[in-house]
Design an enzyme around this catalytic site. Structure first.
Site, mmCIF file in Angstrom:
data_model
loop_
_atom_site.group_PDB
_atom_site.id
_atom_site.type_symbol
_atom_site.label_atom_id
_atom_site.label_comp_id
_atom_site.label_asym_id
_atom_site.label_seq_id
_atom_site.Cartn_x
_atom_site.Cartn_y
_atom_site.Cartn_z
ATOM 1 N N CYS A 3 -5.310 8.607 9.454
ATOM 2 C CA CYS A 3 -5.357 8.022 10.794
ATOM 3 C C CYS A 3 -4.946 9.039 11.851
ATOM 4 O O CYS A 3 -4.018 9.819 11.651
ATOM 5 C CB CYS A 3 -4.419 6.819 10.886
ATOM 6 S SG CYS A 3 -5.074 5.324 10.155
ATOM 7 N N LYS A 44 0.832 -1.209 0.000
ATOM 8 C CA LYS A 44 0.000 0.000 0.000
ATOM 9 C C LYS A 44 0.864 1.256 0.000
ATOM 10 O O LYS A 44 0.594 2.215 -0.725
ATOM 11 C CB LYS A 44 -0.909 0.009 1.228
ATOM 12 C CG LYS A 44 -1.732 1.298 1.373
ATOM 13 C CD LYS A 44 -2.521 1.317 2.672
ATOM 14 C CE LYS A 44 -1.760 1.914 3.824
ATOM 15 N NZ LYS A 44 -1.839 3.389 3.868
ATOM 16 N N ASN A 45 1.909 1.251 0.828
ATOM 17 C CA ASN A 45 2.728 2.446 0.976
ATOM 18 C C ASN A 45 3.589 2.734 -0.245
ATOM 19 O O ASN A 45 4.188 3.801 -0.342
ATOM 20 C CB ASN A 45 3.618 2.326 2.220
ATOM 21 C CG ASN A 45 2.819 2.427 3.506
ATOM 22 O OD1 ASN A 45 1.663 2.867 3.504
ATOM 23 N ND2 ASN A 45 3.411 2.006 4.608
ATOM 24 N N ASP A 47 5.174 0.943 11.666
ATOM 25 C CA ASP A 47 3.970 0.268 11.181
ATOM 26 C C ASP A 47 3.866 -1.183 11.638
ATOM 27 O O ASP A 47 2.868 -1.846 11.347
ATOM 28 C CB ASP A 47 3.909 0.333 9.652
ATOM 29 C CG ASP A 47 3.418 1.682 9.146
ATOM 30 O OD1 ASP A 47 2.982 2.504 9.969
ATOM 31 O OD2 ASP A 47 3.468 1.908 7.923
ATOM 32 N N ARG A 58 1.713 14.844 12.552
ATOM 33 C CA ARG A 58 2.350 14.666 11.260
ATOM 34 C C ARG A 58 2.252 15.937 10.405
ATOM 35 O O ARG A 58 1.617 15.956 9.348
ATOM 36 C CB ARG A 58 1.738 13.474 10.516
ATOM 37 C CG ARG A 58 1.967 12.169 11.243
ATOM 38 C CD ARG A 58 1.627 10.976 10.405
ATOM 39 N NE ARG A 58 0.198 10.772 10.283
ATOM 40 C CZ ARG A 58 -0.366 9.794 9.572
ATOM 41 N NH1 ARG A 58 0.398 8.945 8.920
ATOM 42 N NH2 ARG A 58 -1.656 9.656 9.510
ATOM 43 N N ARG A 65 -8.391 -0.383 4.794
ATOM 44 C CA ARG A 65 -7.522 0.598 4.160
ATOM 45 C C ARG A 65 -6.175 0.000 3.786
ATOM 46 O O ARG A 65 -5.527 0.492 2.860
ATOM 47 C CB ARG A 65 -7.294 1.801 5.087
ATOM 48 C CG ARG A 65 -8.487 2.707 5.271
ATOM 49 C CD ARG A 65 -8.121 3.913 6.124
ATOM 50 N NE ARG A 65 -6.897 4.519 5.622
ATOM 51 C CZ ARG A 65 -5.811 4.755 6.367
ATOM 52 N NH1 ARG A 65 -5.798 4.444 7.642
ATOM 53 N NH2 ARG A 65 -4.742 5.298 5.832
#
Length: 430
Positions: A126, A22-23, A317, A131, A409
Site C-alpha cells: 500500500c 491477516k497481520n 490500522d 516505510r 487484501r
C-alpha cells in the site's frame, strides 16, 4: 473489475464472526521457512495477501496443502494450511512477487538464518508512506550479515553460514523489523536481545508459534525480547489469533448505524486503547462470553481526540475507520496520524460523501455532519477502503466503491458478514 454497492440506512444487528488476523497470518506463514518440518496453521483467513504469499513460499520450495476447516467450525472460520519447506530450492524472492505485497520482504530473515544467504527484492504494498527497511538491514548487520543493495534487491550473506546473536536496539518501534529479527534470531548462534521491540498481539502470536517450534524466547508481549538461538526448529501446530483490526472495524460499522452486534472471537485485551476511545465517543464495547458486544450507550456519538501510536496505543490500522465514524459525531474530532506520513488518502473520498474534514499537517479535524449522501468513491489502500464502507452504511442513497482489490487484501467475506447482520451491500461487476 468489481465494485461494491452499499445502500445506507439499515441498522446492523446480530453476530459477526471475527476471522484470523491477516497481520499474524503472514509472518506465521513465513516462519515455516525456518524448519524442514511441517507447520500447520489453523484459522487462516481467505485473503488475497495470503494467496499471494503462498506463491512466494512456493517459489522457495515450500509445499502448501489447504486442509479446509476443522470439525464443528462455523461458516466464516478460516482454513487450515499445512506448510512444508523441507528443502529451500531458491533463496531469491523476485521483484514480480515481492512488489505486490510488502510483508513478503520478511522472508529475508528466515532465508538468511536457515540458508546463510538471501536475495530479496525491495518491497511494495500500500502507498501509505515510505516505510523504509533500513531498520531490518541494520539489525541483521549487527548479527553478522553482509548486506548490499544491488539492482533493487537486498543481497545478504552470513559469512560463516550462520548469523550471530546480537544486541539490537530499534530507534523506533517497527512491527516488520521485529518480525524479521525475531525469526532470524531463532537460528542464530548465541543470544539476541531486541530492545524497543513491537508489542502488537500479532508479534506475540508469532513468538508463541516459534516457541512451539522449539525456539526459546523470553519477554513475549513486552518491549524487550531475549532469544536463545537453536541449531534447528521443528514443526508445530498453531491457531492464528483473531483479527483485532477486523473486530474494531465491525464495531465502528455497528456504531455508525446505531446497531448492536456481537463480535464473535474478538478479544478485549487486544483492543484496550480502541475501547477507551469508543467509550469517549459514547459507544459501549464490553467483553461477554464468546467475544465483544457493541452498541451506542446513549444514542448520540461524541467527537474524540486521538493520535495513533504503536501498541498498546490506538492502532494506525483503525484510523481511517474512526475518521469515517466521526463524520457523524457531535462536535469536532481531532485525529493525528503519527505512524505513516501518507495515510490520509481516504479524506477526499469521504468528502465526496459529504464529510467535513480539514487537514492540518499530520492531523485531521473532522466536524460531524447531519447526514452523508451516497456517491461513487474509490479505495486508495486497504484500511481506507473499509472506511468508505462504514461511511456508506450511514449515507443516504447508494454508494459505489471501486478498486476492491485493496479490500480483498485484508477483509475476509466482508459483504457476506455485513449482509448477515442487516446491511444492504452487494458486489457487482464494475
Amino acid at each position: 473489475m468489481e465494485k461494491l454497492l452499499v445502500r445506507g440506512g439499515n441498522r446492523l444487528e446480530g453476530e459477526i464472526p471475527i476471522s484470523g488476523a491477516k497481520n499474524a497470518a503472514l509472518p506465521l506463514m513465513i516462519a515455516a521457512l525456518l524448519t524442514d518440518e511441517t507447520l500447520t496453521l489453523h484459522n487462516t483467513p481467505r485473503l488475497a495477501d495470503v494467496m499471494q504469499l503462498q506463491k512466494i513460499l512456493g517459489n522457495h520450495g515450500a509445499d502448501i496443502m489447504i486442509a479446509g476447516k476443522r470439525a464443528g467450525q462455523g461458516r466464516f472460520t478460516g482454513e487450515t494450511l499445512r506448510i512444508s519447506a523441507r528443502e529451500i530450492i531458491d533463496t531469491t524472492a523476485p521483484y514480480e512477487l515481492v512488489s505486490k505485497m510488502r510483508a513478503s520482504f520478511w522472508v529475508l530473515g528466515p532465508l538468511l538464518a536457515r540458508c546463510g544467504e538471501a536475495k530479496v527484492s525491495l518491497p511494495g504494498g500500500c502507498a501509505i508512506g515510505t516505510r523504509p527497511v533500513d531498520l531490518y538491514l541494520q539489525a541483521l548487520q549487527r548479527m553478522g550479515a553482509e548486506i548490499e543493495v544491488e539492482g533493487g534487491y537486498v543481497v545478504a550473506r552470513a559469512p560463516k553460514g550462520r548469523l550471530n546473536g546480537a544486541h539490537v536496539m530499534f530507534p523506533k518501534v517497527s512491527v516488520g523489523a521485529t518480525h524479521v529479527v525475531m525469526m532470524a534470531a531463532t537460528l542464530a548462534e548465541g543470544e539476541t536481545v531486541i530492545e524497543n521491540a513491537a508489542r502488537e498481539p500479532e508479534v506475540a502470536d508469532l513468538a508463541e508459534c516459534l516457541v512451539k517450534m522449539g525456539a526459546q524466547i523470553e519477554g513475549i508481549g513486552r518491549s524487550t525480547l531475549r532469544i536463545q538461538g537453536r541449531e534447528r526448529l521443528h514443526g508445530a501446530e498453531h491457531s492464528i489469533v483473531a483479527d483485532r483490526i477486523e473486530a474494531g472495524t465491525y464495531a465502528m460499522a455497528a456504531a455508525m448505524t446505531d446497531g448492536e452486534v456481537l463480535l464473535r472471537g474478538a478479544r478485549a485485551e487486544h483492543l484496550s486503547a480502541f475501547i477507551d476511545v469508543m467509550a469517549q465517543a459514547g459507544i459501549e464495547v464490553r467483553e461477554v462470553d464468546g467475544g465483544l458486544a457493541v452498541r451506542r450507550a446513549n444514542g448520540e456519538m461524541r467527537a474524540v481526540t486521538v493520535e495513533t501510536q504503536p501498541h498498546p496505543g490506538f492502532p494506525t490500522d483503525l484510523q481511517a475507520q474512526l475518521m469515517a465514524l466521526m463524520t457523524r459525531a457531535q462536535g469536532v474530532s481531532s485525529i493525528r496520524e503519527t505512524i505513516f506520513e501518507n495515510r490520509f488518502m481516504h479524506v477526499q473520498e469521504l468528502v465526496r460523501l459529504g464529510a467535513d474534514i480539514t487537514l492540518m499537517g499530520d492531523t485531521a479535524l473532522v466536524k460531524g455532519v447531519a447526514s452523508l449522501k451516497g456517491a461513487p468513491v474509490m479505495a486508495t489502500d486497504l484500511r481506507a477502503s473499509v472506511s468508505l464502507v462504514i461511511a456508506a452504511l450511514a449515507a443516504q442513497g447508494e454508494t459505489e466503491i471501486h478498486r476492491l482489490y485493496h479490500l480483498d487484501r485484508g477483509f475476509e467475506a466482508l459483504e457476506e458478514k455485513l449482509s448477515a447482520v442487516g446491511a444492504d451491500i452487494e458486489r457487482v461487476a464494475a
